[in-house]
Design a protein around this motif. Structure first.
Motif: not given
Length: 151
Positions: A19-26, A52-63, A125-134
């Motif tokens: 995200t722009k400025y790494r703002r936690k918008t997601l 697809f996975g993501g956190e508050a400031d970024h996303v990961h895509l496997l395409v 990618v699946e682990a993004q935003g989970t308890q295992e990856n804080p």
């Protein structure tokens, strides 16, 4: 493996948008909408969203892509179309973070994923935003893993 008229191929990419400025918008709702938007956009490009996975400031895509693809055009289309959809759908939420029509940072990460490491990247990618990856990496320190370079 996929096939076209004269080619058999298996091309997979790991893409990261920040995200722009790494703002936690997601939020979780925004991430769900992004998943739908990316799947639809990729389908229009004859590509597939594998994961697809993501956190508050970024996303990961496997395409999964096809070989006759202009990669930079696809990336720009993914970013601009998804940003436009999210700004329209979540205007009130995003107005708290951006006073201009911003959403994604202009930079991105893209890397090829081979068959041997596909499951590893998929789990990552699946682990993004989970308890295992804080945990987040400390500011100013560059990770050794290139997959974490902008995440």
């Amino acid at each position: 493996m996929m096939s076209a008229s004269h080619a058999v191929y298996s091309l997979r990419l790991h893409i990261v948008f920040v995200t722009k400025y790494r703002r936690k918008t997601l939020t979780s709702e925004l991430l769900a909408a992004l998943r739908e938007a990316f799947a639809e956009i990729l389908n229009d490009w004859r590509c597939t969203l594998i994961e697809f996975g993501g956190e508050a400031d970024h996303v990961h895509l496997l395409v999964g892509i096809h070989p006759a693809l202009n990669l930079s055009t696809l990336i720009n289309n993914l970013k601009s179309a998804s940003a436009r959809q999210m700004r329209n759908r979540f205007a009130d939420h995003l107005a708290k973070f951006y006073w201009k029509p911003y959403f994604w940072h202009r930079a991105y990460y893209v890397g090829s994923v081979g068959e041997a490491s596909l499951e590893t990247v998929k789990r990552y990618v699946e682990a993004q935003g989970t308890q295992e990856n804080p945990a987040r990496r400390p500011r100013g320190r560059r990770p050794l893993d290139p997959l974490l370079a902008i995440a």
